[in-house]
Design a protein around this motif. Structure first.
Motif, PDB file in Angstrom:
ATOM      1  N   ALA A   1       0.828  -1.312   0.047  1.00 49.10           N
ATOM      2  CA  ALA A   1      -0.156   0.173  -0.091  1.00 49.10           C
ATOM      3  C   ALA A   1       0.873   1.306   0.100  1.00 49.10           C
ATOM      4  O   ALA A   1       0.601   2.174  -0.773  1.00 49.10           O
ATOM      5  CB  ALA A   1      -1.007   0.107   1.384  1.00 49.10           C
ATOM      6  N   VAL A   2       2.072   1.209   0.946  1.00 52.16           N
ATOM      7  CA  VAL A   2       3.019   2.415   0.785  1.00 52.16           C
ATOM      8  C   VAL A   2       3.468   2.490  -0.404  1.00 52.16           C
ATOM      9  O   VAL A   2       3.710   3.716  -1.212  1.00 52.16           O
ATOM     10  CB  VAL A   2       4.046   2.193   2.092  1.00 52.16           C
ATOM     11  CG1 VAL A   2       4.880   3.290   1.775  1.00 52.16           C
ATOM     12  CG2 VAL A   2       3.047   2.151   3.360  1.00 52.16           C
ATOM     13  N   ALA A   3       3.994   1.344  -1.109  1.00 44.29           N
ATOM     14  CA  ALA A   3       4.643   1.488  -2.526  1.00 44.29           C
ATOM     15  C   ALA A   3       3.708   2.123  -3.481  1.00 44.29           C
ATOM     16  O   ALA A   3       3.968   3.147  -4.191  1.00 44.29           O
ATOM     17  CB  ALA A   3       4.920   0.191  -3.008  1.00 44.29           C
ATOM     18  N   SER A   4       2.427   1.786  -3.456  1.00 49.44           N
ATOM     19  CA  SER A   4       1.300   2.322  -4.231  1.00 49.44           C
ATOM     20  C   SER A   4       1.123   3.926  -3.998  1.00 49.44           C
ATOM     21  O   SER A   4       1.187   4.561  -4.968  1.00 49.44           O
ATOM     22  CB  SER A   4       0.177   1.527  -4.122  1.00 49.44           C
ATOM     23  OG  SER A   4       0.079   0.182  -4.570  1.00 49.44           O
ATOM     24  N   GLU A   5       1.265   4.189  -2.903  1.00 47.37           N
ATOM     25  CA  GLU A   5       1.066   5.356  -2.548  1.00 47.37           C
ATOM     26  C   GLU A   5       2.090   6.604  -3.054  1.00 47.37           C
ATOM     27  O   GLU A   5       2.043   7.634  -3.339  1.00 47.37           O
ATOM     28  CB  GLU A   5       1.045   5.544  -0.934  1.00 47.37           C
ATOM     29  CG  GLU A   5       1.157   7.174  -0.445  1.00 47.37           C
ATOM     30  CD  GLU A   5       1.080   7.086   1.271  1.00 47.37           C
ATOM     31  OE1 GLU A   5       0.410   8.203   1.711  1.00 47.37           O
ATOM     32  OE2 GLU A   5       1.313   6.355   1.771  1.00 47.37           O
ATOM     33  N   ALA A   6       3.575   5.786  -2.765  1.00 50.70           N
ATOM     34  CA  ALA A   6       4.609   6.607  -3.527  1.00 50.70           C
ATOM     35  C   ALA A   6       4.577   6.826  -4.870  1.00 50.70           C
ATOM     36  O   ALA A   6       4.996   7.891  -5.393  1.00 50.70           O
ATOM     37  CB  ALA A   6       5.866   5.638  -2.885  1.00 50.70           C
ATOM     38  N   ILE A   7       3.946   5.609  -5.424  1.00 51.68           N
ATOM     39  CA  ILE A   7       4.181   5.864  -6.941  1.00 51.68           C
ATOM     40  C   ILE A   7       3.106   6.864  -7.387  1.00 51.68           C
ATOM     41  O   ILE A   7       3.202   7.625  -8.295  1.00 51.68           O
ATOM     42  CB  ILE A   7       3.682   4.141  -7.496  1.00 51.68           C
ATOM     43  CG1 ILE A   7       4.942   3.352  -7.402  1.00 51.68           C
ATOM     44  CG2 ILE A   7       3.502   4.352  -8.968  1.00 51.68           C
ATOM     45  CD1 ILE A   7       4.705   2.142  -7.713  1.00 51.68           C
ATOM     46  N   GLU A   8       1.731   6.553  -6.885  1.00 50.83           N
ATOM     47  CA  GLU A   8       0.661   7.342  -7.133  1.00 50.83           C
ATOM     48  C   GLU A   8       1.101   8.916  -6.887  1.00 50.83           C
ATOM     49  O   GLU A   8       0.469   9.754  -7.777  1.00 50.83           O
ATOM     50  CB  GLU A   8      -0.432   7.152  -6.360  1.00 50.83           C
ATOM     51  CG  GLU A   8      -1.819   8.066  -6.665  1.00 50.83           C
ATOM     52  CD  GLU A   8      -2.970   7.578  -5.644  1.00 50.83           C
ATOM     53  OE1 GLU A   8      -4.056   8.369  -5.835  1.00 50.83           O
ATOM     54  OE2 GLU A   8      -2.789   6.565  -5.067  1.00 50.83           O
ATOM     55  N   ASN A   9       1.809   9.234  -6.074  1.00 52.77           N
ATOM     56  CA  ASN A   9       2.234  10.616  -5.682  1.00 52.77           C
ATOM     57  C   ASN A   9       3.391  11.106  -6.141  1.00 52.77           C
ATOM     58  O   ASN A   9       3.887  12.261  -5.779  1.00 52.77           O
ATOM     59  CB  ASN A   9       1.925  11.010  -4.178  1.00 52.77           C
ATOM     60  CG  ASN A   9       0.403  10.865  -3.595  1.00 52.77           C
ATOM     61  OD1 ASN A   9      -0.429  11.505  -4.106  1.00 52.77           O
ATOM     62  ND2 ASN A   9       0.499   9.846  -2.566  1.00 52.77           N
ATOM     63  N   LYS A  10       4.174  10.269  -6.839  1.00 57.45           N
ATOM     64  CA  LYS A  10       5.468  10.525  -7.641  1.00 57.45           C
ATOM     65  C   LYS A  10       6.478  11.026  -6.739  1.00 57.45           C
ATOM     66  O   LYS A  10       7.043  12.127  -6.954  1.00 57.45           O
ATOM     67  CB  LYS A  10       5.234  11.603  -8.663  1.00 57.45           C
ATOM     68  CG  LYS A  10       3.989  11.089  -9.817  1.00 57.45           C
ATOM     69  CD  LYS A  10       3.898  12.275 -11.076  1.00 57.45           C
ATOM     70  CE  LYS A  10       5.214  12.467 -11.880  1.00 57.45           C
ATOM     71  NZ  LYS A  10       5.452  10.980 -12.630  1.00 57.45           N
ATOM     72  N   HIS A  11       6.708  10.336  -5.516  1.00 61.70           N
ATOM     73  CA  HIS A  11       7.490  10.707  -4.511  1.00 61.70           C
ATOM     74  C   HIS A  11       8.954  10.295  -5.296  1.00 61.70           C
ATOM     75  O   HIS A  11       9.071   9.363  -5.783  1.00 61.70           O
ATOM     76  CB  HIS A  11       7.373   9.934  -3.442  1.00 61.70           C
ATOM     77  CG  HIS A  11       6.310  10.576  -2.632  1.00 61.70           C
ATOM     78  ND1 HIS A  11       6.272  11.817  -1.884  1.00 61.70           N
ATOM     79  CD2 HIS A  11       5.124  10.030  -2.221  1.00 61.70           C
ATOM     80  CE1 HIS A  11       5.323  12.167  -1.397  1.00 61.70           C
ATOM     81  NE2 HIS A  11       4.472  10.990  -1.304  1.00 61.70           N
ATOM     82  N   CYS A  12       9.918  10.757  -4.988  1.00 61.03           N
ATOM     83  CA  CYS A  12      11.362  10.503  -5.632  1.00 61.03           C
ATOM     84  C   CYS A  12      11.843   9.348  -4.812  1.00 61.03           C
ATOM     85  O   CYS A  12      12.781   8.533  -5.277  1.00 61.03           O
ATOM     86  CB  CYS A  12      12.240  12.033  -5.757  1.00 61.03           C
ATOM     87  SG  CYS A  12      13.774  11.299  -6.384  1.00 61.03           S
ATOM     88  N   CYS A  13      11.609   9.374  -3.577  1.00 61.04           N
ATOM     89  CA  CYS A  13      12.531   8.501  -2.449  1.00 61.04           C
ATOM     90  C   CYS A  13      11.362   8.086  -1.402  1.00 61.04           C
ATOM     91  O   CYS A  13      10.721   9.031  -0.792  1.00 61.04           O
ATOM     92  CB  CYS A  13      13.848   9.260  -2.190  1.00 61.04           C
ATOM     93  SG  CYS A  13      14.665   8.011  -1.072  1.00 61.04           S
ATOM     94  N   VAL A  14      11.670   7.013  -0.848  1.00 58.92           N
ATOM     95  CA  VAL A  14      10.784   6.511   0.204  1.00 58.92           C
ATOM     96  C   VAL A  14      11.863   6.121   1.197  1.00 58.92           C
ATOM     97  O   VAL A  14      13.040   5.425   0.982  1.00 58.92           O
ATOM     98  CB  VAL A  14      10.085   5.276   0.116  1.00 58.92           C
ATOM     99  CG1 VAL A  14       9.497   4.541   1.390  1.00 58.92           C
ATOM    100  CG2 VAL A  14       8.955   5.207  -1.162  1.00 58.92           C
TER     101      VAL A  14
END
Length: 449
Positions: free
Chosen positions: A64-77
């Protein structure tokens, strides 16, 4: 024009994130005997999928967090818990964690994990938990107010409901979660809200139902409530239980702020002989500090009553604290979780345990401390990295003429370096696997699960 190739390098912004995290939480302080910290996934810069200059903080890197990062176009987790703990012989989509890593790499999103380095540093996660127990001294109020000025991040309600919908359904939720007094929290030797304790003779016609799981909702300004017990500072001494080796401290580029007196794993809080604290009061402070959960495990000796117990020493460790706190002998062990026999050993010697479920002892730090500190330092680091790249490009541009393919890459690198923005967010979907399910008695049938 910049003449710096990026075909096999991470994005410049990721470089700034990593250098910022290493300055805040030096990797040399992590417990390398078991831990795996650092840049665990370095995604190559892709001009066609360039992400925003944004970082997503999380405790666990779930699907779910990976999907959140992809959806919001974060550069780094930045994931507190390392998603890679052991050696990998393959990377496949059959494994959920490996699948998340592959998805993030495809999108050009890197992953950095600091873990026990955050626990060890002075003012890190362990000291944050200590401050929940004791409050902060007057001289620290300025730094605390800065952290609380960060915009509030609220955990996402279950089933995709908006926060406004959730509040409409249960407008009393926040006030119900906050204990009003010790009498409201403890009754008849059972650590339950008084409203949850009903006489069986008063409810023969009531239907019994259980609530949906409830999760603590941490935020950067959750402790600003006027009824918050944390506004009172409890004088104490604070000792590091397992100091970091001097070899680790001396290897840090700027070690002057680190010493064996303030750096290492676990803390022991000691209240003055004349001022021991009621266990019930400390439980109330902990509840406020971690987002007023519906409940959490408390273990006490069988021959004692919770409202009678006084505490003079508290052993503190985030996550799973058995190994760190095993021999500290504290009256109260405050950690994320203890295994059954570890908790039993504490109560058999006359001690008490407060457990929060593992990651509930960690997540609030991201909101209250890490987000603000990282964003402030990252602005400086990003300015430095941009200037460094631009200077390097100017020098190389004077010596080489480049070819057509390099020119396309270089122009897009220029676009990335022209973006001065910096954003750090805390995941809205990250949560501990365990929620609290509460037995409810009502004439109206409750929500079934």
């Amino acid at each position: 024009m910049i003449s710096y190739t990026t075909s096999s390098a991470a994005s410049p912004f990721t470089e700034a994130v990593v250098s910022s995290m290493r300055r805040l939480y030096p990797e040399a302080l992590a417990d390398k005997s078991f831990d795996n910290t650092g840049l665990l996934l370095e995604a190559p810069f892709d001009s066609l999928r360039r992400q925003m200059n944004s970082v997503l903080l999380t405790v666990d890197l779930t699907q779910a967090v990976a999907s959140e990062a992809i959806e919001n176009k974060h550069c780094c987790v930045v994931a507190y818990h390392p998603i890679i703990f052991r050696g990998l012989k393959s990377l496949t989509l059959a494994d959920s964690q490996q699948s998340s890593l592959l998805r993030l790499a495809l999108e050009g999103i890197s992953v950095y994990c600091p873990h026990t380095a955050v626990d060890a540093v002075p003012g890190g996660m362990t000291d944050w938990l200590c401050d929940i127990v004791t409050g902060t001294p007057p001289e620290k109020t300025t730094s605390v107010s800065k952290a609380e000025s960060i915009p509030q991040e609220t955990a996402q309600p279950p089933d995709g409901e908006s926060n406004s919908q959730s509040q409409t359904k249960n407008p009393q939720q926040n006030s119900d979660l906050q204990p009003k007094s010790e009498d409201d929290v403890f009754n008849d030797d059972v650590a339950l809200p008084r409203s949850a304790i009903k006489s069986s003779t008063k409810r023969p016609h009531m239907k019994r139902s259980y609530s949906k799981p409830v999760y603590p909702q941490s935020s950067s300004n959750q402790n600003s409530n006027s009824n918050n017990p944390l506004t009172t500072y409890l004088p104490h001494t604070r000792t590091v239980l397992h100091p970091s080796p001097m070899s680790s401290i001396s290897s840090i580029p700027s070690p002057s702020s680190y010493s064996q007196d303030n750096t290492g794993f676990g803390r022991l809080l000691t209240f003055p002989h004349t001022e021991p604290q009621h266990l019930t009061h400390l439980i109330e402070r902990i509840a406020f500090g971690v987002g007023t959960p519906k409940g959490f495990p408390v273990a006490i000796p069988q021959d004692q009553q919770v409202e009678d117990i006084m505490i003079r020493t508290v052993g503190v460790c985030p996550g799973s604290g058995a190994g760190v706190l095993k021999d500290c002998g504290a009256d109260l062990i405050f950690t994320g979780e203890l295994a059954h026999h570890d908790a039993l050993a504490v109560t058999e010697r006359g001690g008490c345990v407060v457990g929060l479920f593992h990651s509930n002892s960690e997540r609030g730090f991201l909101h209250a401390v890490m987000r603000g500190r990282l964003e402030g330092l990252l602005k400086e680091e990003w300015a430095r990295v941009r200037a460094q790249y631009l200077e390097r490009g100017d020098k190389e541009g004077e010596d080489g003429d480049g070819d057509g393919d390099r020119a396309v890459v270089n122009e897009e690198l220029e676009d990335a370096l022209a973006d001065e923005s910096v954003n750090v967010e805390v995941s809205r979907v990250d949560r501990d696997p365990y929620g609290i399910v509460v037995l409810e008695g009502s004439q109206v049938e409750g929500m079934k699960i």
